[in-house]
Design a protein around this motif. Structure first.
Motif, PDB file in Angstrom:
ATOM      1  N   LYS A   1       0.744  -1.205   0.060  1.00  0.00           N
ATOM      2  CA  LYS A   1      -0.085   0.064   0.073  1.00  0.00           C
ATOM      3  C   LYS A   1       0.771   1.427  -0.092  1.00  0.00           C
ATOM      4  O   LYS A   1       2.044   1.140   0.785  1.00  0.00           O
ATOM      5  N   LEU A   2       0.459   2.237  -0.768  1.00  0.00           N
ATOM      6  CA  LEU A   2       1.115   3.493  -0.867  1.00  0.00           C
ATOM      7  C   LEU A   2       0.451   4.706   0.083  1.00  0.00           C
ATOM      8  O   LEU A   2      -0.620   4.769  -0.246  1.00  0.00           O
ATOM      9  N   VAL A   3       1.270   5.136   0.729  1.00  0.00           N
ATOM     10  CA  VAL A   3       0.763   6.443   1.506  1.00  0.00           C
ATOM     11  C   VAL A   3       1.234   7.682   1.016  1.00  0.00           C
ATOM     12  O   VAL A   3       2.504   7.794   0.888  1.00  0.00           O
ATOM     13  N   VAL A   4       0.279   8.386   0.382  1.00  0.00           N
ATOM     14  CA  VAL A   4       0.938   9.653  -0.253  1.00  0.00           C
ATOM     15  C   VAL A   4       0.210  10.999   0.377  1.00  0.00           C
ATOM     16  O   VAL A   4      -0.939  11.111   0.598  1.00  0.00           O
ATOM     17  N   SER A   5       1.084  11.860   0.611  1.00  0.00           N
ATOM     18  CA  SER A   5       0.613  13.503   0.989  1.00  0.00           C
ATOM     19  C   SER A   5       0.476  14.154  -0.120  1.00  0.00           C
ATOM     20  O   SER A   5       1.115  14.090  -1.199  1.00  0.00           O
ATOM     21  N   PHE A   6      -0.578  15.216  -0.147  1.00  0.00           N
ATOM     22  CA  PHE A   6      -0.616  15.933  -1.157  1.00  0.00           C
ATOM     23  C   PHE A   6      -0.686  17.402  -0.551  1.00  0.00           C
ATOM     24  O   PHE A   6      -1.302  17.785   0.696  1.00  0.00           O
ATOM     25  N   GLU A   7      -0.063  18.382  -1.465  1.00  0.00           N
ATOM     26  CA  GLU A   7      -0.097  19.828  -0.934  1.00  0.00           C
ATOM     27  C   GLU A   7      -1.030  20.649  -1.160  1.00  0.00           C
ATOM     28  O   GLU A   7      -1.483  21.495  -0.561  1.00  0.00           O
ATOM     29  N   ASN A   8      -1.556  20.353  -2.368  1.00  0.00           N
ATOM     30  CA  ASN A   8      -2.653  21.103  -3.084  1.00  0.00           C
ATOM     31  C   ASN A   8      -3.734  20.276  -3.644  1.00  0.00           C
ATOM     32  O   ASN A   8      -3.407  19.583  -4.733  1.00  0.00           O
ATOM     33  N   PRO A   9      -5.213  19.877  -2.980  1.00  0.00           N
ATOM     34  CA  PRO A   9      -5.222  20.280  -1.738  1.00  0.00           C
ATOM     35  C   PRO A   9      -4.588  19.396  -0.644  1.00  0.00           C
ATOM     36  O   PRO A   9      -4.164  18.196  -1.198  1.00  0.00           O
ATOM     37  N   ALA A  10      -4.274  20.076   0.632  1.00  0.00           N
ATOM     38  CA  ALA A  10      -3.370  19.362   1.688  1.00  0.00           C
ATOM     39  C   ALA A  10      -4.672  18.255   2.224  1.00  0.00           C
ATOM     40  O   ALA A  10      -5.403  18.605   2.703  1.00  0.00           O
ATOM     41  N   LYS A  11      -3.957  17.192   1.914  1.00  0.00           N
ATOM     42  CA  LYS A  11      -4.716  15.667   2.452  1.00  0.00           C
ATOM     43  C   LYS A  11      -3.534  14.545   2.467  1.00  0.00           C
ATOM     44  O   LYS A  11      -2.521  14.808   1.785  1.00  0.00           O
ATOM     45  N   VAL A  12      -4.079  13.429   2.670  1.00  0.00           N
ATOM     46  CA  VAL A  12      -3.281  12.230   2.706  1.00  0.00           C
ATOM     47  C   VAL A  12      -3.976  11.177   2.173  1.00  0.00           C
ATOM     48  O   VAL A  12      -5.270  10.944   2.579  1.00  0.00           O
ATOM     49  N   GLN A  13      -3.609  10.266   1.208  1.00  0.00           N
ATOM     50  CA  GLN A  13      -4.438   9.113   0.829  1.00  0.00           C
ATOM     51  C   GLN A  13      -3.653   7.911   0.762  1.00  0.00           C
ATOM     52  O   GLN A  13      -2.229   7.949   0.760  1.00  0.00           O
ATOM     53  N   ILE A  14      -4.345   6.672   1.129  1.00  0.00           N
ATOM     54  CA  ILE A  14      -3.676   5.472   1.049  1.00  0.00           C
ATOM     55  C   ILE A  14      -4.382   4.734  -0.268  1.00  0.00           C
ATOM     56  O   ILE A  14      -5.532   4.438  -0.363  1.00  0.00           O
ATOM     57  N   LEU A  15      -2.993   4.221  -1.182  1.00  0.00           N
ATOM     58  CA  LEU A  15      -3.428   3.769  -2.463  1.00  0.00           C
ATOM     59  C   LEU A  15      -3.085   2.500  -2.708  1.00  0.00           C
ATOM     60  O   LEU A  15      -2.260   2.099  -1.743  1.00  0.00           O
ATOM     61  N   ASP A  16      -3.605   1.665  -3.523  1.00  0.00           N
ATOM     62  CA  ASP A  16      -3.165   0.404  -4.044  1.00  0.00           C
ATOM     63  C   ASP A  16      -2.134   0.703  -5.167  1.00  0.00           C
ATOM     64  O   ASP A  16      -1.904   1.818  -5.591  1.00  0.00           O
ATOM     65  N   MET A  17      -1.367  -0.358  -5.595  1.00  0.00           N
ATOM     66  CA  MET A  17      -0.271  -0.076  -6.437  1.00  0.00           C
ATOM     67  C   MET A  17      -1.022   0.292  -8.091  1.00  0.00           C
ATOM     68  O   MET A  17      -0.161   1.144  -8.717  1.00  0.00           O
ATOM     69  N   ASN A  18      -2.239   0.301  -8.149  1.00  0.00           N
ATOM     70  CA  ASN A  18      -2.891   0.629  -9.278  1.00  0.00           C
ATOM     71  C   ASN A  18      -3.399   2.153  -9.416  1.00  0.00           C
ATOM     72  O   ASN A  18      -3.931   2.591 -10.305  1.00  0.00           O
ATOM     73  N   GLY A  19      -3.159   2.794  -8.013  1.00  0.00           N
ATOM     74  CA  GLY A  19      -3.526   4.309  -7.887  1.00  0.00           C
ATOM     75  C   GLY A  19      -5.039   4.272  -7.279  1.00  0.00           C
ATOM     76  O   GLY A  19      -5.503   5.267  -7.123  1.00  0.00           O
ATOM     77  N   THR A  20      -5.503   3.150  -6.932  1.00  0.00           N
ATOM     78  CA  THR A  20      -7.118   3.160  -6.368  1.00  0.00           C
ATOM     79  C   THR A  20      -7.062   3.722  -5.008  1.00  0.00           C
ATOM     80  O   THR A  20      -6.234   3.219  -4.337  1.00  0.00           O
ATOM     81  N   ILE A  21      -7.728   4.635  -4.731  1.00  0.00           N
ATOM     82  CA  ILE A  21      -7.844   5.179  -3.505  1.00  0.00           C
ATOM     83  C   ILE A  21      -8.507   4.365  -2.273  1.00  0.00           C
ATOM     84  O   ILE A  21      -9.724   4.032  -2.644  1.00  0.00           O
ATOM     85  N   LEU A  22      -7.925   3.674  -1.433  1.00  0.00           N
ATOM     86  CA  LEU A  22      -8.437   2.654  -0.320  1.00  0.00           C
ATOM     87  C   LEU A  22      -9.002   3.700   0.661  1.00  0.00           C
ATOM     88  O   LEU A  22      -9.842   3.353   1.568  1.00  0.00           O
ATOM     89  N   THR A  23      -8.231   4.702   1.233  1.00  0.00           N
ATOM     90  CA  THR A  23      -8.628   5.589   2.149  1.00  0.00           C
ATOM     91  C   THR A  23      -8.203   6.915   1.752  1.00  0.00           C
ATOM     92  O   THR A  23      -7.113   7.373   1.501  1.00  0.00           O
ATOM     93  N   ALA A  24      -9.255   7.859   2.207  1.00  0.00           N
ATOM     94  CA  ALA A  24      -8.859   9.342   2.147  1.00  0.00           C
ATOM     95  C   ALA A  24      -8.889  10.115   3.333  1.00  0.00           C
ATOM     96  O   ALA A  24     -10.067   9.946   4.067  1.00  0.00           O
TER      97      ALA A  24
END
Length: 561
Positions: free
Chosen positions: A437-460
Motif C-alpha cells: 500500500k502507498l501512503v501519499v501526501s498532497f500539498e494542493n489540496p492538503a490531504k493524505v491518501q492510502i492507495l493500492d499499486m494501481n492508484g485506487t484510493i483505499l482511504t482518503a
C-alpha cells in the motif's frame, strides 16, 4: 669490457629465484633481452607469455597478428620472469575459457576483491584499475582452492540454504492451508449468523464475504509466488552445488574459484530475498458477530469484522560473512549530466550500499554507491521529482507533483529504468510504502491518501484543520506519520485516518523516517545543529531537504509522544 644496457640472455634466463643484485630483482623485456639489450618491462602479454618494454608493447598492439592479445599493465603483470616451458600461466590458464558478460570477446582472468566481481582485462583497465581496486590474477590465487576451507564453507552453505528454502515452502503451505480452513469456518459462521436477521443484511453479507474471498485469493496468490520464487532459487542452488563438486573433482582450479565466487555473491542475493519470503504474513481468520446488530440494524453499516491472528514462522537464512555497511560523512552527488545545482528532496536505502535519491532541480533519480562514494547511475524524468520510496527489493515509486503522477522505476543490473506511471488527483509530495500500500501526501489540496499499486484510493484523509503543507510521510504496521512545514508539526495517524498525536517542537519539519523500534527521525529545515539530548546520525532510509544542496545531510531524531 661491459657495455651499459647489455647482458647475456643465457645468464638472465638461467634463474628466476637466485638473482645477484637489486638490479636483477626487476623484470625485463624478454624480446629485447634475447637480442642483448636489457630494458625494464612495462607489461605482460598473456597470449605470448612474455614481458615487454614500452617500445615492444607499442609494436605488439599495432601488429595485425598480436593487436588482439591480452596485455597486462605494469601494476598487475607477473613480477617474476618465467621461462615459457615452465610458465605458471601455461599450466594454470587452460581452463580460463569463460567469456566476460560485458566484453564477450575477452576471457575472465581476474577477480576484484573490493567489488567481488570476476573481470576480464578490459574490465580491469576501464573499471577496476589497480590504483583503486585490489585485483588478483586468477592463476596466481587459485592454486590452493581445491578442497580448501572456502570450498567446504560455500558448498555447505549452498546445501543448507537449499534445505531451508524447501522447509520454508512446506511451512508456508501448511500455514496457508490452515488459513484457508479458518476462512471456510468463518464463512460458515457468517451464514449461520445471517439466518437470524432479515433481508436487509443481504448487501452487508456480500461485503464481508467479498473480504473473505479477496483474502483467500491473496493467500493463494502469495503461495504461488512463494512456490515460484522458491523453485527458481532451489534449482539455482542445486545446479551451483553440483557444478562446484564437479569442478572440484576434476581439479579445475580457476573455474572452481570463479564458480565459488559466483556462489558467494549468489548467496548474498539469496540472503536478501529470503526474509521477504519467510516473512509472508499469513493469518488465521474467524468471524466475530456484531451482537447489537439485530437491534440496530437500520443504523449499522457492518455485518461484522474478520478477525485474525498471525501464523507467521521465522526462517533464518544461512549467513556467509555478511557485510554490515555503515557510512558517516559527505558524498557529493552532483554529476556531469546535471544542468542545475543538485537539490535532494527524497531518498531511500535500497541495499546497505545503494542509496537512491531524487534531484528536484535536475529532474533526476540517482543511485549512490556508498562504497565508492559517488553516483553510479541516474535517469532523467519527465518532470521534477519530490519524494521516493522502496516498493520491493528492485522497484521504487517517485512522486511528480507538477504532473500529478507517481512514476515507478526499477533497478536491473545496477541500472535505473523507468517503468509505468499512475495518475493521482492532486499535487503529490511525500510517499511511503508498506505491505503493498502507498501512503501519499498532497500539498494542493492538503490531504493524505492510502492507495493500492494501481492508484485506487483505499482511504482518503481530509487535511482540513490538520494539514497545510504535508511534505513527507512514513509508516509502519501501526501508524502513519506526516510532517507539515507550515503547521510546524509531525502528526501521527492510524490506518483509518484518525489523529493519534502530534509533535510541534521543530521550526520547520521536512523529511521523516522510522527506525525498527518505532523511533521517528525528522529533518528540521532551519535546524543546522543537532540537539544534545536527541541528536542522531541516520545513514539510511529517507532524507529531507538540505541547505547544502549537493551533500547528504544528517538527521535530527525526535520521538512522537
Amino acid at each position: 669490457m661491459a657495455v651499459q644496457g647489455k647482458k647475456g640472455s643465457n645468464q638472465f634466463l638461467s634463474s628466476t629465484t637466485s638473482l645477484a643484485s637489486d638490479e636483477d630483482l626487476q623484470v625485463y623485456c624478454q624480446p629485447c633481452d634475447e637480442e642483448g639489450t636489457r630494458l625494464p618491462a612495462h607489461g605482460f602479454c598473456t597470449d605470448c607469455k612474455e614481458h615487454l618494454c614500452k617500445t615492444c608493447l607499442t609494436v605488439h598492439k599495432k601488429l595485425k597478428s598480436t593487436k588482439h592479445h591480452t596485455v597486462l599493465d605494469a601494476t598487475i603483470m607477473p613480477k617474476v620472469l618465467q621461462q615459457p616451458s615452465t610458465s605458471i600461466y601455461t599450466s594454470q590458464s587452460d581452463d580460463l575459457t569463460t567469456p566476460c558478460c560485458k566484453h564477450p570477446q575477452e576471457i575472465i582472468k581476474f577477480y576484484c576483491n573490493d567489488h567481488k566481481n570476476l573481470l576480464c582485462s578490459v574490465c580491469v583497465t576501464l573499471e577496476h584499475p589497480a590504483t583503486i581496486c585490489k585485483v588478483d590474477y586468477i592463476p596466481d590465487t587459485s592454486g590452493n582452492i581445491i578442497d580448501s576451507k572456502e570450498y567446504q564453507v560455500v558448498l555447505k552453505a549452498l546445501n543448507t540454504t537449499f534445505d531451508q528454502y524447501q522447509q520454508m515452502e512446506e511451512d508456508v503451505k501448511e500455514m496457508t492451508a490452515k488459513s484457508n480452513r479458518s476462512l471456510k469456518g468463518a464463512l460458515e459462521d457468517i451464514k449461520k449468523f445471517r439466518k437470524e436477521i432479515n433481508q436487509r443484511l443481504d448487501e452487508l453479507e456480500r461485503q464481508v464475504v467479498h473480504v473473505v474471498k479477496v483474502t483467500e485469493q491473496e493467500n493463494n496468490s502469495n503461495i504461488t509466488a512463494v512456490e515460484t520464487a522458491n523453485e527458481e532459487v532451489t534449482n539455482t542452488l542445486k545446479i551451483s552445488s553440483e557444478k562446484i563438486k564437479q569442478l572440484n573433482t576434476s581439479k579445475q582450479a580457476n573455474t572452481l574459484f570463479m564458480e565459488l565466487k559466483r556462489a558467494e555473491k549468489m548467496m548474498e542475493d539469496v540472503k536478501k530475498t529470503a526474509p521477504q519470503l519467510s516473512s509472508y504474513d499469513v493469518k488465521e481468520h474467524h468471524f466475530k458477530e456484531n451482537e447489537t446488530l439485530l437491534t440496530k440494524l437500520k443504523t449499522e453499516k457492518s455485518l461484522g469484522i474478520l478477525t485474525h491472528k498471525p501464523l507467521h514462522k521465522e526462517c533464518q537464512p544461512v549467513q556467509i560473512k555478511s557485510r554490515q555497511s555503515s557510512y558517516e560523512g559527505k558524498i557529493c552527488v552532483q554529476t556531469s549530466k546535471d544542468k542545475n545545482t543538485c537539490w535532494i528532496t527524497g531518498m531511500t536505502l535500497l541495499t546497505p550500499d545503494l542509496l537512491i535519491i531524487t534531484d528536484y532541480f535536475d529532474n533526476a533519480v540517482k543511485m549512490v554507491d556508498t562504497r565508492i562514494k559517488s553516483v553510479s547511475d541516474q535517469i532523467q524524468l519527465d518532470d521534477r521529482p519530490w519524494d521516493i520510496t522502496r516498493v520491493t527489493s528492485t522497484e521504487l515509486a517517485v512522486t511528480l507533483p507538477n504532473k500529478q503522477k507517481i512514476q515507478f522505476t526499477s533497478i536491473s543490473s545496477n541500472k535505473l529504468k523507468k517503468r509505468h506511471t499512475v495518475k493521482v488527483d492532486g499535487e503529490c509530495s511525500g510517499i511511503s510504502c508498506f505491505q503493498g500500500k502507498l501512503v501519499v501526501s498532497f500539498e494542493n489540496p492538503a490531504k493524505v491518501q492510502i492507495l493500492d499499486m494501481n492508484g485506487t484510493i483505499l482511504t482518503a484523509i481530509d487535511g482540513k484543520n490538520i494539514f497545510k503543507c504535508p511534505d513527507y510521510v512514513t509508516c509502519n504496521r501501526s501508524y502513519i506519520y506526516v510532517s507539515d512545514c507550515d503547521m510546524k508539526t509531525v502528526t501521527r495517524l492510524n490506518w483509518q485516518g484518525d489523529v493519534i498525536g502530534s509533535y510541534s517542537r521543530m521550526s520547520r519539519p521536512k523529511g521523516i523516517s522510522l527506525s525498527d523500534d518505532g523511533t521517528v527521525f525528522g529533518c528540521d529545515w532551519y535546524g543546522e545543529k543537532l540537539r544534545r539530548d536527541t541528536g542522531a546520525l541516520l545513514p539510511e532510509n529517507r532524507l529531507g531537504e538540505s541547505k547544502r544542496n549537493s551533500k547528504l545531510c544528517c538527521w535530527i531524531k525526535q520521538r512522537i509522544n
